[in-house]
Enzyme design. Structure first.
Site, short mmCIF file in Angstrom:
data_model
loop_
_atom_site.label_atom_id
_atom_site.label_comp_id
_atom_site.label_asym_id
_atom_site.label_seq_id
_atom_site.Cartn_x
_atom_site.Cartn_y
_atom_site.Cartn_z
N ILE A 94 0.82 -1.22 0.00
CA ILE A 94 0.00 0.00 0.00
C ILE A 94 0.86 1.27 0.00
CG2 ILE A 94 -2.06 -1.02 1.02
CD1 ILE A 94 -1.18 0.05 3.73
N HIS A 95 2.18 1.11 0.10
CA HIS A 95 3.09 2.26 0.05
C HIS A 95 2.69 3.33 1.06
CE1 HIS A 95 4.39 1.22 -4.35
NE2 HIS A 95 4.77 0.31 -3.46
N LEU A 96 2.95 3.03 2.32
CA LEU A 96 2.51 3.88 3.43
C LEU A 96 2.82 5.36 3.28
CD1 LEU A 96 3.39 1.50 6.39
CD2 LEU A 96 1.13 2.18 5.65
N THR A 98 2.90 7.22 0.72
CA THR A 98 2.18 7.91 -0.36
C THR A 98 0.68 7.64 -0.37
OG1 THR A 98 2.62 6.07 -1.88
CG2 THR A 98 4.21 7.88 -1.85
N GLU A 118 3.06 -4.75 3.85
CA GLU A 118 3.80 -4.04 4.90
C GLU A 118 3.46 -4.53 6.30
OE1 GLU A 118 3.40 -0.93 1.56
OE2 GLU A 118 2.27 -2.62 2.34
#
Length: 375
Positions: A94-96, A98, A118
């Site tokens: 989830i690309h924390l 961004t 993650e």
């Protein structure tokens, strides 16, 4: 189970979530796997490789998202969320740093079950996907630095490691986590003089035990760090923050004192970077020079070696899916496997990750209470 693998449309994302070998394992276990055409092309897997492994090939996202389980590398693009349906299970990063409020809200409103790499844990309570990608990033960081030290890239013209009769190059590593450990392993293997800084004595002890040798370690004291940076040939930034931004431990003044032609690899750039001089770069234009120091600040280093990274990710996911199939499917396996449950951040219209709920001021539902109610 029906499993779908979309083509990655994220910028410079070259990985694929399932390799043909993994697809073959899943199909042999009785599952149906659908691959969007050209999903594996950037990792050198053709549609033919997938069809020979037993996968079905489709040619649009709309067709692909008919599968009950979606397995991606990066987050589902905002314009593809429309294809999701209630109860669908989505595995992805989830690309924390961004992720946005609107993105989380859209997934919650779709009433899907979102599982983030993650947060997903294994039986040993570690983060298997994060660790695997960190191992790749750590090893790659040193190999990248070795390239940029050469005259070809306007580096100092030094061989990383050195040879007989020539003093070894000096590598300073900031952070004693997985990235730092594998950067150290690679640098030591090449013959470099390695210095490691971290504010956790526990992590420094663990790293020395894992390496099986005594090397230079220190807590991050600005004066000591500044002195080491002055004579460093390579500096690797590998400090990870549990939430939010990575701590900035190297000031611009420290960088100014570094040797001309030395190399900075800021692996922490996906969390903002731990060097004051760091600026986001990409695989097309990966470096810039500041104060005569080469900076490499690409946030997605594993994508640089996409086939290795795809195989590592695929091994984890295919094993998990096969295990889940033996327990009646992922929907049932969630309630049995606590580590997998830890990865769920949205569940059937509820936001179940406390950090995301606080970050975006959204209501939080404790998934463990739902699990207890079910049991």
């Amino acid at each position: 189970m029906s499993i779908g693998v979309p083509r990655e449309r994220g910028y410079q994302e070259n990985r694929v979530s399932l390799t043909p070998q993994a697809v073959s394992r899943l199909v042999a276990s009785g599952h149906e796997v659908t691959i969007e055409s050209k999903a594996g092309i950037a990792s050198f897997y053709s549609d033919k490789d997938y069809t020979e492994a037993g996968a079905n090939i489709v040619y649009s996202p709309e067709e692909l998202y008919k599968s009950h389980i979606i397995v991606k590398v990066g987050p589902i693009p905002m314009d593809e969320i429309q294809y999701l349906s209630p109860g669908q299970i989505v595995f992805s990063a989830i690309h924390l740093p961004t992720i946005t409020h609107d993105y989380v809200k859209a997934l919650v409103e779709k009433r899907v079950i979102g599982v983030a790499y993650e947060y997903m844990k294994d039986a040993s309570d570690s983060l298997p996907v994060v660790r695997s990608m960190s191992e790749i990033a750590g090893s790659s960081a040193i190999l990248i630095a070795a390239e940029y030290l050469s005259n070809q890239f306007q580096g100092s013209g030094k061989l990383l490691g050195g040879v007989s009769g020539v003093p070894p190059s000096k590598v300073v590593i900031l952070g004693a986590g997985t990235v730092g450990e594998f950067a150290a392993r690679t640098a030591i293997g090449l013959g470099s003089d390695v210095r490691i800084f971290d504010n956790s004595i526990t992590r420094l002890k663990r790293l020395q035990n894992n390496l099986g040798m005594r090397i230079y370690t220190s807590v991050i004291q600005p004066d000591t760090l500044a002195q080491e940076l002055k004579t460093a040939d390579v500096v690797v930034g590998a400090i990870h923050a549990e939430t939010g931004r990575a701590p900035m431990v190297v000031t611009e003044e420290m960088v100014q004192q570094m040797k001309a032609g030395s190399v900075i690899i800021d692996v922490s750039i996906d969390q903002g970077g731990c060097f004051e001089t760091s600026e986001l770069t990409n695989h097309t234009k990966p470096t810039f020079k500041k104060h005569d120091v080469i900076h490499y600040c690409v946030p997605n280093i594993p994508s640089r070696v996409s086939q290795t990274a795809s195989m590592a990710l695929s091994n984890i996911l295919s094993t998990l899916l096969i295990d889940a199939g033996e327990f009646g499917g992922v929907d049932s396996y969630f309630w049995i496997e606590k580590g997998l449950r830890a990865g769920i951040y949205c569940f059937n219209g509820n936001l179940t990750n406390k950090y995301l709920s606080q970050k975006f001021d959204m209501s939080f539902t404790n998934l463990e209470l739902l699990a207890a109610a079910r049991l």
